[in-house]
Write an enzyme that holds these catalytic residues in place. Sequence first.
Site, mmCIF file in Angstrom:
data_model
loop_
_atom_site.group_PDB
_atom_site.id
_atom_site.type_symbol
_atom_site.label_atom_id
_atom_site.label_comp_id
_atom_site.label_asym_id
_atom_site.label_seq_id
_atom_site.Cartn_x
_atom_site.Cartn_y
_atom_site.Cartn_z
ATOM 1 C CG HIS A 64 -1.244 3.107 -4.531
ATOM 2 N ND1 HIS A 64 -0.109 2.979 -5.283
ATOM 3 C CD2 HIS A 64 -2.057 3.962 -5.216
ATOM 4 C CE1 HIS A 64 -0.214 3.721 -6.377
ATOM 5 N NE2 HIS A 64 -1.384 4.322 -6.358
ATOM 6 C CE LYS A 73 2.529 -1.963 -0.064
ATOM 7 N NZ LYS A 73 1.988 -0.839 -0.830
ATOM 8 C CE1 TYR A 133 5.427 -2.991 -3.200
ATOM 9 C CE2 TYR A 133 6.837 -1.736 -4.676
ATOM 10 C CZ TYR A 133 5.617 -2.331 -4.399
ATOM 11 O OH TYR A 133 4.601 -2.274 -5.299
ATOM 12 C CG ASP A 172 -1.888 7.020 -8.257
ATOM 13 O OD1 ASP A 172 -2.655 6.177 -7.758
ATOM 14 O OD2 ASP A 172 -0.665 6.811 -8.389
#
Length: 184
Positions: A64, A73, A133, A172
């Site tokens: 992603h 991130k 995260y 996905d």
Amino acid sequence: MGKITVETCEIEGLKVITPTVFGDNRGYFMETYHYEDYKAAGIDQVFVQDNQSSSVKGVLRGLHFQINYPQDKLVRVIAGEVFDVAVDLRPGSATYGKWHGVTLSAENKKQFFIPKNFAHGFLVLSDYAEFAYKCTDFYHPNDEGGILWSDPEIGVKWPIPEGMELVMSDKDKKWEGLSAISIK
């Protein structure tokens, strides 16, 4: 200060961080983030959102990215173990389309810093995993992009044990390959 060890990766900008863990017979303590330590390590970001997910063995999330609102991130695993992957999507980068993977676990307590304009995904290797995260921009649901996890042009070597059944979202499973995306 100095409570983290930072390893650089072959792809510029990616960093694997190992915190100092203070443990005794009661358990352990560690700082999961300290702005000054990260700034000294070249990670001078302002994180605006924290996220957490749980997944079972065989879940593969990714790859992603955010198209118009890219995010740096800082990822880690707080329960279980995952194989975490970042793919360079930076226009003009010498390592465009290259990937780097690292095993993150509650046991090794490593973190992975992934700069803007990288695709990101992970595979759960343990029976259960919790993934946390920090992001430098807010999530914009209409700004999602993705690349097929098995794109041969990228060639991620996922450590899929024999007999493991992959569990993925329909989205996905349908992403296209690297050659079909356009990042500005």
